[in-house]
Write a protein that holds these residues in place. Structure first.
Motif, PDB file in Angstrom:
ATOM      1  N   GLU A 112       5.879 -10.751  -3.015  1.00  0.00           N
ATOM      2  CA  GLU A 112       4.525 -10.630  -2.454  1.00  0.00           C
ATOM      3  C   GLU A 112       4.550  -9.902  -1.113  1.00  0.00           C
ATOM      4  O   GLU A 112       3.694  -9.050  -0.847  1.00  0.00           O
ATOM      5  CB  GLU A 112       3.902 -12.016  -2.248  1.00  0.00           C
ATOM      6  CG  GLU A 112       3.477 -12.700  -3.512  1.00  0.00           C
ATOM      7  CD  GLU A 112       3.104 -14.173  -3.279  1.00  0.00           C
ATOM      8  OE1 GLU A 112       2.999 -14.595  -2.100  1.00  0.00           O
ATOM      9  OE2 GLU A 112       2.923 -14.887  -4.276  1.00  0.00           O
ATOM     10  N   GLU A 116       2.753  -6.341  -0.120  1.00  0.00           N
ATOM     11  CA  GLU A 116       1.799  -6.202   0.989  1.00  0.00           C
ATOM     12  C   GLU A 116       2.077  -4.953   1.806  1.00  0.00           C
ATOM     13  O   GLU A 116       1.193  -4.468   2.503  1.00  0.00           O
ATOM     14  CB  GLU A 116       1.850  -7.437   1.888  1.00  0.00           C
ATOM     15  CG  GLU A 116       1.253  -8.668   1.262  1.00  0.00           C
ATOM     16  CD  GLU A 116       1.457  -9.921   2.106  1.00  0.00           C
ATOM     17  OE1 GLU A 116       1.885  -9.810   3.277  1.00  0.00           O
ATOM     18  OE2 GLU A 116       1.193 -11.016   1.579  1.00  0.00           O
ATOM     19  N   ASN A 120       5.603  -6.601   7.600  1.00  0.00           N
ATOM     20  CA  ASN A 120       6.074  -7.982   7.447  1.00  0.00           C
ATOM     21  C   ASN A 120       7.587  -8.048   7.215  1.00  0.00           C
ATOM     22  O   ASN A 120       8.097  -9.032   6.689  1.00  0.00           O
ATOM     23  CB  ASN A 120       5.324  -8.688   6.313  1.00  0.00           C
ATOM     24  CG  ASN A 120       5.529  -8.016   4.963  1.00  0.00           C
ATOM     25  OD1 ASN A 120       6.502  -7.305   4.750  1.00  0.00           O
ATOM     26  ND2 ASN A 120       4.595  -8.238   4.052  1.00  0.00           N
TER      27      ASN A 120
END
Length: 173
Positions: A112, A116, A120
């Motif tokens: 995930e 994105e 991150n």
């Protein structure tokens, strides 16, 4: 670069180098892994991919269904899945993460984060470092347990060689 290629590239899948080969190549949808250089351009069927990756067809479908694949495998006009080098490398990585005890939830979280996109990477790093610390702790525990087993083996070898092994861990009658 299309979205799937960006996702695969972001996963930083690094194939094992071929003997005497160059290490560190990042696998993307358009890059052929040295491990899978013999793949046909159209990819592999799910049965062939399962055989090559060492997991079952059901496992491949599970990985896809539960969001453990960065993107679904390509499909033919008839809807048949086709697996390419990037998918096979990820399946290998995923299988190894599972073999070290990484939960499916944590793998999904990693995927995930990759989906994105940029920004991150610190979270991805933390996830991997946390798992690594857990694996190291498991290894330390296993190593300690192995020392006990080695000690017991040494005791038994010594006692068997001396001829006085009777009575080792015997239950009273």
């Amino acid at each position: 670069m299309d979205a799937d290629a960006t996702i695969w590239s972001a996963l930083q899948i690094k194939p094992e180098p071929p003997p005497g080969g160059e290490d560190g190549a990042v696998v993307s949808v358009t890059h052929r892994s040295p491990r899978f250089a013999d793949l046909p351009d159209e990819g592999l069927s799910i049965a062939e991919a399962a055989r090559r990756s060492g997991v079952s067809v059901d496992t491949l479908r599970y990985y896809e269904r539960t969001g453990m694949m960065p993107s679904p495998p390509a499909r033919t006009s008839g809807g048949t899945r086709r697996y390419h080098a990037a998918e096979l490398d990820w399946i290998r990585t995923c299988t190894r993460l599972r073999a070290t005890g990484m939960s499916t939830e944590r793998i999904r979280r990693y995927v995930e984060l990759v989906r994105e996109g940029e920004g991150n990477e610190a979270q991805r790093l933390e996830l991997l470092e946390t798992h690594r610390a857990e694996v190291v702790a498991q290894l330390e525990s296993i190593t300690e347990n192995l020392r006990l087993i080695d000690h017991k083996i040494d005791v038994y070898r010594e006692r068997v060689a001396r001829g006085d092994a009777d009575g080792l861990w015997s239950t009273p009658r």
